[in-house]
Design a protein around this motif. Sequence first.
Motif, PDB file in Angstrom:
ATOM      1  N   LYS A  39      -5.182 -11.377   3.080  1.00 11.66           N
ATOM      2  CA  LYS A  39      -5.713 -11.549   1.726  1.00 11.66           C
ATOM      3  C   LYS A  39      -5.199 -10.492   0.743  1.00 11.66           C
ATOM      4  N   ILE A  40      -4.445  -9.528   1.219  1.00 13.51           N
ATOM      5  CA  ILE A  40      -3.983  -8.433   0.358  1.00 13.51           C
ATOM      6  C   ILE A  40      -2.885  -8.934  -0.573  1.00 13.51           C
ATOM      7  N   ASN A  41      -3.119  -8.716  -1.860  1.00 13.21           N
ATOM      8  CA  ASN A  41      -2.155  -9.130  -2.873  1.00 13.21           C
ATOM      9  C   ASN A  41      -1.882  -7.951  -3.806  1.00 13.21           C
ATOM     10  N   PRO A  43       0.691  -4.035  -3.991  1.00  9.68           N
ATOM     11  CA  PRO A  43       1.709  -3.215  -3.316  1.00  9.68           C
ATOM     12  C   PRO A  43       1.054  -2.371  -2.216  1.00  9.68           C
ATOM     13  N   VAL A  44       1.756  -2.238  -1.104  1.00 11.43           N
ATOM     14  CA  VAL A  44       1.227  -1.487   0.033  1.00 11.43           C
ATOM     15  C   VAL A  44       2.268  -0.489   0.517  1.00 11.43           C
ATOM     16  N   LEU A  45       1.819   0.734   0.732  1.00 10.43           N
ATOM     17  CA  LEU A  45       2.649   1.777   1.336  1.00 10.43           C
ATOM     18  C   LEU A  45       2.008   2.175   2.651  1.00 10.43           C
ATOM     19  N   LEU A  46       2.772   2.106   3.721  1.00  4.12           N
ATOM     20  CA  LEU A  46       2.312   2.533   5.040  1.00  4.12           C
ATOM     21  C   LEU A  46       3.106   3.780   5.429  1.00  4.12           C
ATOM     22  N   ALA A  64       2.535  -3.986   8.957  1.00  2.00           N
ATOM     23  CA  ALA A  64       3.603  -4.359   8.027  1.00  2.00           C
ATOM     24  C   ALA A  64       4.025  -5.809   8.238  1.00  2.00           C
ATOM     25  N   GLU A  65       4.116  -6.221   9.481  1.00  6.74           N
ATOM     26  CA  GLU A  65       4.520  -7.590   9.797  1.00  6.74           C
ATOM     27  C   GLU A  65       3.440  -8.602   9.444  1.00  6.74           C
ATOM     28  N   ALA A  66       2.183  -8.189   9.442  1.00  9.82           N
ATOM     29  CA  ALA A  66       1.065  -9.099   9.155  1.00  9.82           C
ATOM     30  C   ALA A  66       0.791  -9.250   7.661  1.00  9.82           C
ATOM     31  N   LEU A  67       1.238  -8.296   6.863  1.00 12.29           N
ATOM     32  CA  LEU A  67       0.988  -8.371   5.422  1.00 12.29           C
ATOM     33  C   LEU A  67       1.764  -9.531   4.804  1.00 12.29           C
ATOM     34  N   PRO A  68       1.152 -10.225   3.836  1.00  8.37           N
ATOM     35  CA  PRO A  68       1.831 -11.364   3.226  1.00  8.37           C
ATOM     36  C   PRO A  68       3.046 -10.967   2.385  1.00  8.37           C
TER      37      PRO A  68
END
Length: 103
Positions: A39-41, A43-46, A64-68
């Motif tokens: 459901k994350i929409n 920007p994401v930094l890991l 990272a692989e699971a994020l849309p």
Amino acid sequence: VGEGHNTTVTDLGGGNTVTTNLTRFLQTVAFNPAEVVPKINAPVLLLHGEDDTVVPPAESQAMAEALPGKPDRLTYRGVAHFIYRYSRPMGDATAWLNQVLAR
């Protein structure tokens, strides 16, 4: 960690330490990231230390692989679990956030 044997002791300075146990922590938290990640929409930094023995780097790779969307994922050789104690990851996070906010 599943056996509850993987603990990390962190020196807080002044002779004070804290011992963390991921298994004990997870027993008190009813949160399943797999339910939220799709459901994350945003920007994401890991950020992940390659020497993290509490949460293996494979965990952030799986995230990272699971994020849309395509997240930014940075790993750091010689960095352990408490990544905020290292200047390079914190500098990278600050630069990333400044870049995202400038969009």
